[in-house]
Structure formats: structure tokens, C-alpha cells
Design an enzyme around this catalytic site. Structure first.
Site, short mmCIF file in Angstrom:
data_model
loop_
_atom_site.label_atom_id
_atom_site.label_comp_id
_atom_site.label_asym_id
_atom_site.label_seq_id
_atom_site.Cartn_x
_atom_site.Cartn_y
_atom_site.Cartn_z
N ASP A 32 7.76 -35.42 -1.02
CA ASP A 32 8.32 -34.87 0.21
C ASP A 32 8.93 -33.51 -0.13
OD1 ASP A 32 10.78 -35.38 -1.02
OD2 ASP A 32 11.53 -36.69 0.56
N CYS A 37 10.47 -37.48 -4.75
CA CYS A 37 11.35 -37.10 -3.64
C CYS A 37 12.65 -36.61 -4.27
CB CYS A 37 11.56 -38.24 -2.64
SG CYS A 37 12.43 -39.70 -3.26
N THR A 59 15.55 -38.13 -4.92
CA THR A 59 16.10 -39.07 -5.90
C THR A 59 15.02 -39.88 -6.62
OG1 THR A 59 16.29 -40.86 -4.30
CG2 THR A 59 18.22 -39.38 -4.56
N HIS A 101 5.43 -51.76 -21.80
CA HIS A 101 5.72 -53.14 -21.41
C HIS A 101 5.20 -53.52 -20.03
CE1 HIS A 101 9.32 -53.60 -24.38
NE2 HIS A 101 8.21 -53.22 -24.99
N HIS A 121 3.47 -59.16 -22.72
CA HIS A 121 3.48 -58.12 -21.70
C HIS A 121 2.29 -58.27 -20.75
CE1 HIS A 121 6.92 -56.46 -23.59
NE2 HIS A 121 6.28 -56.13 -24.70
#
Length: 144
Positions: free
Chosen positions: A8, A65, A67, A98, A134
Site C-alpha cells: 500500500d 505496508c 507496519t 522452520h 519441520h
């Protein structure tokens, strides 16, 4: 490697920088937008980038974005996506080793261009460990 990218307005500048560096390194970038600093809705761009990674159209995805939280939530709604929000190289390394993460989420307001490209480099160049435990856990994630 072919990489899907979506952002964004809060991730636009970091996305543009990442594309520039990745293309210089010989990667192919599929840019799903956005295309400016104008306010926009991250799901409109993170969703298509995540779908491209999940479908195999692109080998990996990167969504950005301000954050990284919104784009990671959006990407993880797509079946077949294992998106990890990373703000350092260790988490980028561990999510590949992992979790076999196929989409990386970044916060353009959290990491700058130098750290951002280091995280991307680690994410793209770390292979899944293939350890039985894993593999089993990734399989369990896919069953959810």
C-alpha cells in the site's frame, strides 16, 4: 527467482527500492501495486501478490505496508500461503528454515531500505531445512 510484490502507500517506497535491487541481482519482479504514495487499501495489493506465490506463478512473495501487520494478515488468508512478518534477519532466516514461509511481510515504517534489503536477501537465500519435525509442522499448518 520470480517474486510477487504488493504494497500500500505506506510500503510503496520500500517496495520500489526492493524491486530495483532485486532486478539488478537478476530476479524477476511481478509488481501487483500500488503505484504511488496516494492512500489506498493494502488488501487490494497484498491479496493478489499472495495468490501469485501460493499458485506457483511466483516462487515467493513480498508484501509491505506501514507496519507489515495488515499485509501479513491479508496474505495469510490465502490458502497455501505461509506469510511471516519480519523486522530482522534472524526471523527471516528462521521462518524459512522452520516454516518454509513463501511470503515475507515487511513494515515500510519499521525497517529502512538497508535493513529491508538484508531481510529480503536472507528470506530469498535461506532454504527450508527439510527436517522431519519441520515438514510435519508445515503439513499441520496446511491442514488448518
Amino acid at each position: 527467482m520470480k517474486i510477487a510484490l504488493g504494497c500500500d502507500h505506506g510500503g510503496y517506497e520500500l517496495k520500489q527500492y526492493i524491486i530495483q535491487v532485486l532486478e539488478k541481482l537478476g530476479h524477476t519482479c511481478e509488481d501487483f501495486g500500488c503505484d504511488s504514495l496516494d492512500s489506498c487499501d493494502y488488501p487490494d495489493f497484498a491479496g493478489p501478490a499472495a495468490r501469485a506465490a501460493a499458485s506457483g506463478e511466483c516462487e515467493r512473495g513480498i508484501v509491505i505496508c506501514t507496519t507489515g501487520i495488515g499485509v501479513s494478515m491479508t496474505a495469510n488468508k490465502v490458502k497455501g500461503v505461509r506469510c511471516a512478518l519480519c523486522a530482522d534477519t534472524l526471523t527471516a532466516q528462521m521462518t524459512r528454515l522452520h516454516n518454509d514461509a513463501n511470503v515475507l511481510a515487511l513494515g515500510g515504517g519499521i525497517v529502512g531500505p538497508n535493513l529491508g534489503i538484508s531481510i529480503v536477501d536472507t528470506f530469498l537465500n535461506t532454504a527450508f531445512s527439510e527436517e522431519e519435525k519441520h515438514c510435519r509442522r508445515v503439513g499441520l499448518i496446511e491442514q488448518q
